[in-house]
Design a protein around this motif. Sequence first.
Motif, PDB file in Angstrom:
ATOM      1  N   VAL A  16       0.936  -1.195   0.075  1.00 45.10           N
ATOM      2  CA  VAL A  16      -0.037  -0.023   0.056  1.00 45.10           C
ATOM      3  C   VAL A  16       0.919   1.088  -0.087  1.00 45.10           C
ATOM      4  O   VAL A  16       0.482   2.089  -0.747  1.00 45.10           O
ATOM      5  N   GLY A  17       1.906   1.169   0.764  1.00 50.44           N
ATOM      6  CA  GLY A  17       2.961   2.373   0.816  1.00 50.44           C
ATOM      7  C   GLY A  17       3.463   2.587  -0.406  1.00 50.44           C
ATOM      8  O   GLY A  17       3.664   3.842  -0.962  1.00 50.44           O
ATOM      9  N   GLY A  23       1.798   6.871  -6.730  1.00 49.72           N
ATOM     10  CA  GLY A  23       0.600   7.904  -7.080  1.00 49.72           C
ATOM     11  C   GLY A  23       1.252   9.400  -6.891  1.00 49.72           C
ATOM     12  O   GLY A  23       0.892  10.282  -7.616  1.00 49.72           O
ATOM     13  N   VAL A  24       1.771   9.727  -5.694  1.00 49.13           N
ATOM     14  CA  VAL A  24       2.255  10.663  -5.464  1.00 49.13           C
ATOM     15  C   VAL A  24       3.525  11.250  -6.540  1.00 49.13           C
ATOM     16  O   VAL A  24       3.454  12.440  -6.804  1.00 49.13           O
ATOM     17  N   VAL A  26       3.673  10.282  -9.611  1.00 48.49           N
ATOM     18  CA  VAL A  26       2.981  10.649 -10.756  1.00 48.49           C
ATOM     19  C   VAL A  26       2.257  12.006 -10.630  1.00 48.49           C
ATOM     20  O   VAL A  26       2.533  12.716 -11.584  1.00 48.49           O
ATOM     21  N   LYS A  27       1.839  12.503  -9.686  1.00 48.36           N
ATOM     22  CA  LYS A  27       1.125  13.752  -9.479  1.00 48.36           C
ATOM     23  C   LYS A  27       2.228  14.770  -9.542  1.00 48.36           C
ATOM     24  O   LYS A  27       2.002  15.927  -9.987  1.00 48.36           O
ATOM     25  N   LEU A  28       3.178  14.562  -9.024  1.00 47.08           N
ATOM     26  CA  LEU A  28       4.195  15.625  -8.789  1.00 47.08           C
ATOM     27  C   LEU A  28       5.335  15.887 -10.031  1.00 47.08           C
ATOM     28  O   LEU A  28       6.066  16.549  -9.936  1.00 47.08           O
ATOM     29  N   ALA A  29       4.832  14.698 -10.896  1.00 42.19           N
ATOM     30  CA  ALA A  29       5.754  14.883 -12.057  1.00 42.19           C
ATOM     31  C   ALA A  29       5.775  16.028 -12.833  1.00 42.19           C
ATOM     32  O   ALA A  29       4.327  16.572 -12.954  1.00 42.19           O
ATOM     33  N   PRO A  30       6.912  16.645 -13.576  1.00 44.36           N
ATOM     34  CA  PRO A  30       6.678  17.797 -14.485  1.00 44.36           C
ATOM     35  C   PRO A  30       5.778  17.492 -15.470  1.00 44.36           C
ATOM     36  O   PRO A  30       5.891  16.527 -16.243  1.00 44.36           O
ATOM     37  N   SER A  31       5.172  18.720 -15.638  1.00 43.09           N
ATOM     38  CA  SER A  31       4.226  18.447 -16.982  1.00 43.09           C
ATOM     39  C   SER A  31       4.976  18.378 -18.228  1.00 43.09           C
ATOM     40  O   SER A  31       4.140  17.981 -19.428  1.00 43.09           O
ATOM     41  N   ALA A  32       6.349  18.862 -18.430  1.00 42.93           N
ATOM     42  CA  ALA A  32       6.962  18.865 -19.721  1.00 42.93           C
ATOM     43  C   ALA A  32       6.953  17.326 -20.005  1.00 42.93           C
ATOM     44  O   ALA A  32       7.044  16.937 -21.279  1.00 42.93           O
ATOM     45  N   ALA A  33       7.141  16.174 -19.213  1.00 44.85           N
ATOM     46  CA  ALA A  33       7.199  14.889 -19.667  1.00 44.85           C
ATOM     47  C   ALA A  33       5.897  14.680 -20.056  1.00 44.85           C
ATOM     48  O   ALA A  33       5.712  13.852 -21.084  1.00 44.85           O
ATOM     49  N   VAL A  34       4.903  14.908 -19.697  1.00 41.47           N
ATOM     50  CA  VAL A  34       3.382  14.561 -20.153  1.00 41.47           C
ATOM     51  C   VAL A  34       3.327  15.301 -21.586  1.00 41.47           C
ATOM     52  O   VAL A  34       2.828  14.449 -22.350  1.00 41.47           O
ATOM     53  N   GLU A  35       3.776  16.449 -21.875  1.00 43.44           N
ATOM     54  CA  GLU A  35       3.607  17.099 -23.039  1.00 43.44           C
ATOM     55  C   GLU A  35       4.563  16.404 -23.927  1.00 43.44           C
ATOM     56  O   GLU A  35       3.888  16.263 -25.298  1.00 43.44           O
ATOM     57  N   ALA A  36       5.609  16.109 -23.581  1.00 40.73           N
ATOM     58  CA  ALA A  36       6.646  15.482 -24.713  1.00 40.73           C
ATOM     59  C   ALA A  36       5.961  14.102 -24.972  1.00 40.73           C
ATOM     60  O   ALA A  36       6.173  13.682 -26.293  1.00 40.73           O
TER      61      ALA A  36
END
Length: 64
Positions: A16-17, A23-24, A26-36
């Motif tokens: 669970v940990g 999850g944390v 992924v949430k804190l990942a930079p948006s540049a990686a998602v845009e790429a």
Amino acid sequence: MAEQTKIARRSFFAGVGLVAAAGVAVKLAPSAAVEALSEQPAEPEGKSYRLSEHVKKYYRTTTI
């Protein structure tokens, strides 16, 4: 039997940990990686096949 239950409980909470930490992250990942990942590849040079708007429209009309 109590030792076996204790180990199973520890494994569960460790899992669970791990999921929560992922999850944390992924949430804190930079948006540049998602845009790429969402960018379209560049169109090839020359007279090769290109997926243009009229070709996409044709593909949409052929679906059942």
